[in-house]
Design a protein around this motif. Structure first.
Motif, mmCIF file in Angstrom:
data_model
loop_
_atom_site.group_PDB
_atom_site.id
_atom_site.type_symbol
_atom_site.label_atom_id
_atom_site.label_comp_id
_atom_site.label_asym_id
_atom_site.label_seq_id
_atom_site.Cartn_x
_atom_site.Cartn_y
_atom_site.Cartn_z
ATOM 1 N N PRO A 149 1.659 -3.026 9.318
ATOM 2 C CA PRO A 149 2.491 -2.930 9.829
ATOM 3 C C PRO A 149 3.365 -3.996 9.526
ATOM 4 C CG PRO A 149 0.859 -3.828 10.757
ATOM 5 C CD PRO A 149 0.294 -3.369 9.930
ATOM 6 N N THR A 150 4.732 -3.534 10.678
ATOM 7 C CA THR A 150 5.977 -4.628 10.285
ATOM 8 C C THR A 150 6.216 -4.897 11.841
ATOM 9 O OG1 THR A 150 7.337 -3.009 9.776
ATOM 10 C CG2 THR A 150 6.131 -4.507 7.943
ATOM 11 N N GLU A 151 5.854 -4.029 12.407
ATOM 12 C CA GLU A 151 6.590 -4.483 14.003
ATOM 13 C C GLU A 151 5.027 -4.548 14.823
ATOM 14 O OE1 GLU A 151 9.240 -1.428 15.461
ATOM 15 O OE2 GLU A 151 10.076 -0.352 13.584
ATOM 16 N N MET A 152 5.594 -4.738 15.460
ATOM 17 C CA MET A 152 4.801 -5.879 16.230
ATOM 18 C C MET A 152 5.247 -5.824 18.212
ATOM 19 S SD MET A 152 2.666 -9.871 17.369
ATOM 20 C CE MET A 152 2.160 -9.191 15.820
ATOM 21 N N ALA A 153 4.739 -4.992 19.059
ATOM 22 C CA ALA A 153 5.273 -4.984 20.410
ATOM 23 C C ALA A 153 4.896 -5.846 20.464
ATOM 24 C CB ALA A 153 4.158 -3.875 21.092
ATOM 25 N N ILE A 154 5.801 -6.509 22.112
ATOM 26 C CA ILE A 154 5.477 -7.318 23.403
ATOM 27 C C ILE A 154 6.214 -7.754 23.820
ATOM 28 C CG2 ILE A 154 5.036 -9.399 20.959
ATOM 29 C CD1 ILE A 154 8.238 -9.949 21.915
ATOM 30 N N ASP A 155 5.069 -8.105 24.951
ATOM 31 C CA ASP A 155 6.399 -8.123 26.237
ATOM 32 C C ASP A 155 7.223 -9.676 26.088
ATOM 33 O OD1 ASP A 155 4.808 -6.628 27.800
ATOM 34 O OD2 ASP A 155 3.152 -8.208 28.357
ATOM 35 N N LEU A 156 8.110 -9.750 26.943
ATOM 36 C CA LEU A 156 9.472 -10.559 26.811
ATOM 37 C C LEU A 156 9.641 -11.207 27.791
ATOM 38 C CD1 LEU A 156 12.747 -8.440 25.318
ATOM 39 C CD2 LEU A 156 11.015 -10.024 23.499
ATOM 40 N N THR A 157 10.009 -12.756 27.262
ATOM 41 C CA THR A 157 10.570 -13.354 29.102
ATOM 42 C C THR A 157 12.014 -13.266 28.412
ATOM 43 O OG1 THR A 157 10.095 -15.572 29.930
ATOM 44 C CG2 THR A 157 10.144 -15.371 27.827
ATOM 45 N N GLY A 209 16.509 -20.405 33.148
ATOM 46 C CA GLY A 209 15.233 -19.799 33.255
ATOM 47 C C GLY A 209 14.475 -19.827 34.336
ATOM 48 N N GLY A 210 14.174 -20.565 35.451
ATOM 49 C CA GLY A 210 13.934 -19.880 37.103
ATOM 50 C C GLY A 210 12.617 -19.979 36.597
ATOM 51 N N GLU A 211 11.776 -19.087 37.487
ATOM 52 C CA GLU A 211 10.328 -18.674 36.665
ATOM 53 C C GLU A 211 9.984 -17.947 36.076
ATOM 54 O OE1 GLU A 211 7.881 -20.652 39.134
ATOM 55 O OE2 GLU A 211 9.406 -21.870 39.369
ATOM 56 N N ASN A 212 10.991 -17.466 35.095
ATOM 57 C CA ASN A 212 10.416 -16.683 33.496
ATOM 58 C C ASN A 212 11.217 -17.159 32.257
ATOM 59 O OD1 ASN A 212 10.290 -14.681 32.565
ATOM 60 N ND2 ASN A 212 11.061 -13.452 33.470
ATOM 61 N N TYR A 213 10.585 -17.923 31.554
ATOM 62 C CA TYR A 213 11.131 -18.453 30.735
ATOM 63 C C TYR A 213 10.051 -18.624 29.226
ATOM 64 C CZ TYR A 213 9.181 -22.832 32.401
ATOM 65 O OH TYR A 213 8.444 -24.009 32.496
ATOM 66 N N GLY A 263 10.339 -8.418 30.653
ATOM 67 C CA GLY A 263 11.076 -7.127 29.682
ATOM 68 C C GLY A 263 9.090 -6.891 28.796
ATOM 69 N N ARG A 264 10.273 -5.952 27.729
ATOM 70 C CA ARG A 264 8.948 -5.443 26.457
ATOM 71 C C ARG A 264 10.646 -5.927 25.134
ATOM 72 N NH1 ARG A 264 5.302 -0.990 27.996
ATOM 73 N NH2 ARG A 264 4.020 -2.193 30.052
ATOM 74 N N GLY A 265 10.076 -5.805 24.092
ATOM 75 C CA GLY A 265 10.749 -5.639 23.099
ATOM 76 C C GLY A 265 9.560 -5.900 21.980
#
Length: 355
Positions: A96-104, A127-131, A19-21
Motif C-alpha cells: 500500500p501507499t495510502e494510510m487512513a488516519i484520524d486528523l487533529t 489549538g485549544g483541546e485538539n491539536y 477529522g479524517r484523512g
C-alpha cells in the motif's frame, strides 16, 4: 505536502472533534532537514507505508492509542467510484501507499523574530483541546557513532561510568544504553532544538510531558521487541502525538527506516545510509547547509534554506537502486511478508557497502 508524504483531508478536524484523512506516501526523500531532494527512491513510499501500518497494528494490539485507521488496498475499488474503505494491512493485496488516519488541528506557529522567537501561546490558543503536540519525543536504546547525543552528554551522564576511559570521552563504536533515554525536541521550528524538560512541558500545552514520555517508552518497547524477533536491533527513534479531549495518541508514522535507526548483523539500515553518502560525496552542500543553519540565528527570518548557497546533487542511479532495494528488503524482513521481489537484507546491505 510534507517533504515525503502527501496529506489528503477527507473530513477536516475542528475545535470539537477529530477529522479524517490519508497519508499518501511518495518516493521522495529528505536529509539534513532540506525538504524534498532532487530525485526519488522507487518503492520507498510503499516500504514506509507497509512498515508504518505494521507497527501501528502492533501498537493497537498492545493497547497503545494511535490515529491509525488502516491502509488503502491498491487492488480494491469501491463500486460507486468513491474511495474504498481502509483495511488492515493483512488484507492488502499489494504494497500500500495510502494510510487512513484520524486528523487533529495543526495551528500555525508564528515566528516573531530573533529576540521574541516562536509564539507557542498563539499556537495553543488556536489549538485549544485538539491539536498536534509541537514536539518530537525521541527515544534511544543505543548511541551510534555520529549520534547528536554524544555532543550533548558525556557517558557518565547516562549511567555509563565505566565507559570512555580516564578522559570520559565516547568510544569509537556504538554504545548500548543500560536504560532507554527519552528526549524532547521542537517539531515546527525551522531548526530542531533539544529541550530541557521544563521547556518541553511548556511547549506541550495541555498535554502532559510525563504522559508523552510514557507513551514514547511504550512505543519503543513494542518496536524493539518486533525488531529483535525479525533479526534487527532497534537503536533509536521518535514519535509525534496528537492531543484530543484529554487523550494522547501516537500520530504521524512510527518505526520506519526514516523515523528510526535499525541495524542488521551489525550494519545500519535506515535513512542514515543516504546521509552518509552525501557527507562523503557532496560535502560542499553539507557544509553549506551547516553554515546556513548557523547564519540564520542572527537574522529575523527563520528559514535557513534562504541563506544556503548550494543545492544538493542527485544520487547516482546505482545508489538509488541500492537504497531502494534496502528499504524494500528491510520491509519484507520486518513485516515477515514478501511485499517486494528483491534480495534479502544481507544481500541488500552488501550492495550498499559496495557503493
Amino acid at each position: 505536502m510534507t517533504s515525503v508524504k502527501e496529506f489528503r483531508v477527507d473530513e477536516p478536524a475542528t475545535a470539537d472533534g477529530l477529522g479524517r484523512g490519508r497519508f499518501v506516501f511518495t518516493d521522495a526523500y529528505s536529509v539534513f532537514d532540506w525538504g524534498q531532494m532532487p530525485d526519488a527512491i522507487p518503492r520507498k513510499g510503499a516500504s514506509l507505508c507497509a512498515m508504518g501500518a505494521f507497527n501501528f497494528e502492533l501498537l493497537d494490539s498492545a493497547g497503545v492509542p494511535t490515529h491509525y485507521r488502516g491502509v488503502a488496498d491498491p487492488g480494491a475499488a469501491a463500486d460507486d467510484g468513491a474511495e474504498p474503505d481502509p483495511v488492515p494491512l493483512v488484507e492488502a493485496t499489494a504494497p500500500p501507499t495510502e494510510m487512513a488516519i484520524d486528523l487533529t488541528q495543526v495551528p500555525d506557529l508564528p515566528y516573531e523574530g530573533t529576540h521574541a522567537g516562536y509564539d507557542y501561546d498563539a499556537f495553543h490558543a488556536a489549538g485549544g483541546e485538539n491539536y498536534l503536540v509541537p514536539l518530537e519525543v525521541v527515544f534511544r536504546n543505543r548511541v551510534p557513532v555520529g549520534s547528536s547525543l554524544r555532543k550533548r552528554a558525556e557517558p557518565a551522564d547516562l549511567g555509563l561510568d565505566d565507559l570512555g576511559g580516564s578522559d570520559g570521552e565516547w568510544p569509537d563504536e556504538p554504545v548500548d544504553l543500560p536504560e532507554p533515554v527519552v528526549e524532547f525536541s521542537t517539531k515546527y521550528e525551522q531548526q530542531d532544538r533539544y529541550l530541557a524538560r521544563a521547556e518541553a512541558d511548556a511547549i506541550a500545552g495541555a498535554a502532559d510531558v510525563d504522559a508523552l514520555e510514557a507513551l514514547a517508552r511504550d512505543v519503543n518497547r513494542v518496536v524493539t521487541e518486533r525488531a529483535e524477533a525479525a533479526g534487527f536491533v532497534h537503536e533509536d527513534g521518535k514519535i509525534e502525538c496528537l492531543y484530543a479531549d484529554g487523550e494522547l495518541r501516537v500520530a504521524d508514522v512510527v518505526g520506519t527506516f526514516d523515523e528510526n535507526r535499525f541495524s542488521y548483523g551489525g550494519r545500519g539500515i535506515s535513512k542514515e545510509v543516504v546521509r552518509q553518502w552525501y557527507k562523503a560525496n557532496d560535502p560542499g552542500w553539507v557544509e553549506a547547509v551547516t553554515e546556513a543553519k548557523a547564519a540564520v540565528a542572527d537574522r529575523d527570518i527563520d528559514d535557513w534554506r534562504e541563506l544556503c548557497e548550494a543545492d544538493p546533487d542527485p544520487l547516482p542511479p546505482a545508489v538509488v537502486d541500492a537504497v531502494s532495494a534496502l528499504y524494500a528488503a528491510g520491509t519484507n524482513a520486518y513485516t515477515d511478508r514478501g511485499w517486494f521481489d528483491v534480495p534479502d537484507v544481507g544481500a541488500a546491505l552488501d550492495a550498499v557497502d559496495d557503493l
